[in-house]
Design a protein around this motif. Sequence first.
Motif, PDB file in Angstrom:
ATOM      1  N   ALA A  18      95.013  69.339  42.665  1.00  0.00           N
ATOM      2  CA  ALA A  18      96.041  68.238  42.844  1.00  0.00           C
ATOM      3  C   ALA A  18      96.195  67.017  41.275  1.00  0.00           C
ATOM      4  O   ALA A  18      97.059  66.424  41.276  1.00  0.00           O
ATOM      5  N   VAL A  19      94.770  66.461  41.609  1.00  0.00           N
ATOM      6  CA  VAL A  19      94.327  65.205  40.340  1.00  0.00           C
ATOM      7  C   VAL A  19      95.021  65.393  39.087  1.00  0.00           C
ATOM      8  O   VAL A  19      94.524  66.246  38.683  1.00  0.00           O
ATOM      9  N   PRO A  20      95.867  64.726  38.936  1.00  0.00           N
ATOM     10  CA  PRO A  20      96.195  64.856  36.865  1.00  0.00           C
ATOM     11  C   PRO A  20      95.615  64.380  36.080  1.00  0.00           C
ATOM     12  O   PRO A  20      94.389  64.021  36.362  1.00  0.00           O
ATOM     13  N   GLY A  21      95.424  66.085  35.460  1.00  0.00           N
ATOM     14  CA  GLY A  21      94.173  65.954  34.905  1.00  0.00           C
ATOM     15  C   GLY A  21      93.120  67.099  35.314  1.00  0.00           C
ATOM     16  O   GLY A  21      92.424  67.567  33.985  1.00  0.00           O
ATOM     17  N   VAL A  22      92.512  66.641  36.195  1.00  0.00           N
ATOM     18  CA  VAL A  22      91.846  68.940  37.032  1.00  0.00           C
ATOM     19  C   VAL A  22      92.465  69.849  36.274  1.00  0.00           C
ATOM     20  O   VAL A  22      93.639  70.337  36.364  1.00  0.00           O
ATOM     21  N   ARG A  23      91.879  70.458  35.546  1.00  0.00           N
ATOM     22  CA  ARG A  23      92.471  72.118  35.081  1.00  0.00           C
ATOM     23  C   ARG A  23      90.832  73.125  35.541  1.00  0.00           C
ATOM     24  O   ARG A  23      91.416  74.451  36.355  1.00  0.00           O
ATOM     25  N   ARG A  24      89.931  72.543  36.339  1.00  0.00           N
ATOM     26  CA  ARG A  24      88.917  73.707  37.066  1.00  0.00           C
ATOM     27  C   ARG A  24      88.031  72.881  38.714  1.00  0.00           C
ATOM     28  O   ARG A  24      87.660  71.567  37.735  1.00  0.00           O
ATOM     29  N   VAL A  25      88.176  73.403  39.527  1.00  0.00           N
ATOM     30  CA  VAL A  25      87.330  73.025  41.000  1.00  0.00           C
ATOM     31  C   VAL A  25      86.704  73.788  41.045  1.00  0.00           C
ATOM     32  O   VAL A  25      87.160  75.026  41.516  1.00  0.00           O
ATOM     33  N   ASN A  26      85.104  74.253  40.694  1.00  0.00           N
ATOM     34  CA  ASN A  26      84.379  74.653  41.666  1.00  0.00           C
ATOM     35  C   ASN A  26      83.076  73.858  42.749  1.00  0.00           C
ATOM     36  O   ASN A  26      82.974  73.207  42.478  1.00  0.00           O
TER      37      ASN A  26
END
Length: 289
Positions: free
Chosen positions: A231-239
Amino acid sequence: MRVYEVDVEGQSAAAVQDAMRQALVRATGRREAADDPALAALIADAARYVKAYTTGPRGESQVVFDAVAVEHAINAAGRSFWDRERPFTLVVLDPPRTRAAEDAARVELERVAAERGLPISLIPLSVVDSAGNSRGADALLQAAQRYGGDEILVGRGEDAGPDSVLQWSLYTRARSESWNGPLAAAIDHTVDLLVPQQGSSLAQAETGARVRIDGVGSLTDYAAVARLLQAVPGVRRVNIAAADRGSVVFDVTVRGGAAGLEQELAGSARLVRNSDAAAGMVYRYQPRG
């Protein structure tokens, strides 16, 4: 804090636009958001973001904006929004006020806090111990946590009305700051310290950042942390990169890389920077109490 529920006088275009200005100040944490040219189109098209009209707890008319849509528009305009999970800030006045003076101070503090989108509570907490010695930052934070607070703001000085200049000290898990000012300035400066710094986010390239999150003790915690990062602004992918007992390492693709992620997490109450970490980005997950 109901960031996107705003008191409104009627449902005219002008009334809804004014409500959107108030919502943008809360959403970004920045007073200038109401007149920011980058957000002018969002304000002009405010009716498009209306989710519902409702009645508030005191019988007041309110408009409810679509939080996800508004935050997407803020992000698209190159502006940052403040995490909706705001730190619950306990406010203490020293020396204690009379009942009437305390009530008057509470009204002013809560007015400004509502405008800026900061959840607060004015409480009668002693800032000295049983021996009469001033409590340090750690002791004050521990006391705040017993009351359910995430941080504590202490105003020291005699009361002479809402415009009295007091010495303010903000104690958080990551830092302590002090300044002088009246009641309104106490809230304004606190929010200014907590919100992520505004930058030219659209011009920043997406790069990878590795972040370790401590305090992850269950699958529920892991899922909550992953959602917070996503949900952090600017984040596209979390692995997920690695996991150990009590901590998880994530690889995050984010605008601005590690510096951008650090900036956006600066005001988070749930992911708190570990100032004792020797190197790298290390945060501690703080579940909701």
